[in-house]
Design an enzyme around this catalytic site. Sequence first.
Site, PDB file in Angstrom:
ATOM      1  N   CYS A 186      -6.736  14.813 -10.069  1.00  0.00           N
ATOM      2  CA  CYS A 186      -6.593  14.413  -8.660  1.00  0.00           C
ATOM      3  C   CYS A 186      -6.864  15.610  -7.749  1.00  0.00           C
ATOM      4  CB  CYS A 186      -5.183  13.880  -8.459  1.00  0.00           C
ATOM      5  SG  CYS A 186      -4.526  14.085  -6.818  1.00  0.00           S
ATOM      6  N   HIS A 231      -6.141  16.050  -4.755  1.00  0.00           N
ATOM      7  CA  HIS A 231      -5.110  16.336  -3.752  1.00  0.00           C
ATOM      8  C   HIS A 231      -3.963  17.172  -4.312  1.00  0.00           C
ATOM      9  CE1 HIS A 231      -6.661  12.391  -1.878  1.00  0.00           C
ATOM     10  NE2 HIS A 231      -7.256  13.428  -1.312  1.00  0.00           N
ATOM     11  N   HIS A 232      -3.706  17.038  -5.626  1.00  0.00           N
ATOM     12  CA  HIS A 232      -2.552  17.725  -6.212  1.00  0.00           C
ATOM     13  C   HIS A 232      -2.894  18.546  -7.450  1.00  0.00           C
ATOM     14  CE1 HIS A 232      -0.952  14.146  -4.069  1.00  0.00           C
ATOM     15  NE2 HIS A 232      -0.063  15.034  -3.638  1.00  0.00           N
ATOM     16  N   HIS A 279      -1.275   7.901 -12.011  1.00  0.00           N
ATOM     17  CA  HIS A 279      -1.434   9.216 -11.377  1.00  0.00           C
ATOM     18  C   HIS A 279      -0.137  10.001 -11.516  1.00  0.00           C
ATOM     19  CE1 HIS A 279      -5.224   8.424  -8.974  1.00  0.00           C
ATOM     20  NE2 HIS A 279      -4.973   7.269  -9.573  1.00  0.00           N
ATOM     21  N   CYS A 293       0.680  12.574  -9.979  1.00  0.00           N
ATOM     22  CA  CYS A 293       1.191  12.969  -8.661  1.00  0.00           C
ATOM     23  C   CYS A 293       2.049  11.867  -8.048  1.00  0.00           C
ATOM     24  CB  CYS A 293       0.052  13.360  -7.722  1.00  0.00           C
ATOM     25  SG  CYS A 293      -1.155  12.066  -7.430  1.00  0.00           S
TER      26      CYS A 293
HETATM   27 ZN    ZN Z   1      -2.666  13.199  -6.271  1.00  0.00          ZN
END
Ligand code: ZN
Length: 196
Positions: free
Chosen positions: A83, A85-86, A152, A154
């Site tokens: 991912c 974003h994380h 996910h 996250c």
């Molecule tokens: Zn994420």
Amino acid sequence: MTVSYLDERTGLDLRAAEDAVADLLRALGQDVDSEHLRGTPARVARSFAELLTPSTFSPTSFPNRQGYDELVVARDIPFHSLCEHHLLPFRGVAHVGYLPGGRFLGLSKLARVVEMFARRLQVQERLTQQVAHWLEEQLEPKGVGVVLEAEHLCMSLRGVRSTGALTVTSALTGIMREDARTRTEFLALTRQRRQG
Ligand code: ZN
């Protein structure tokens, strides 16, 4: 002056990544020089390198001489990605199908296409689209369907903590999108496993 160990093919600089992981650990209040963490920066750097490097493959396709016009579907292709974003993994299965036009791709190659786009920083929606677009371009099929189901980390480890919750994304093109019967047939095939 830091020496660059940039890998030309992948754009990865393992040594710089290793230093950055050590810095991150220090910033998180960890004792990087302790016996337990001594090997960690190098291991983390190698793990990320692996997660971000697809194996190369040649997408050999074959002409559709018999005029085969039934759905070709590869179901439950396991995949994992990272991912963007994380920097945490998301993993699950992909269902990839197409209605052949001019060319065929070997079934095992469908898994490689998913892997090619999964081994980079991703969001699930874009990964789904990229697989579909690639098949559109390479095979000029009558339609393409891609469904991804993934968990996910996250999401399941932080925030909402919905362990086991699956995110489902889909991309449908051509006749797979426009023709209700074809679409239903493809989506039913992808659902067989979930319904037992
Ligand atoms: Zn994420």
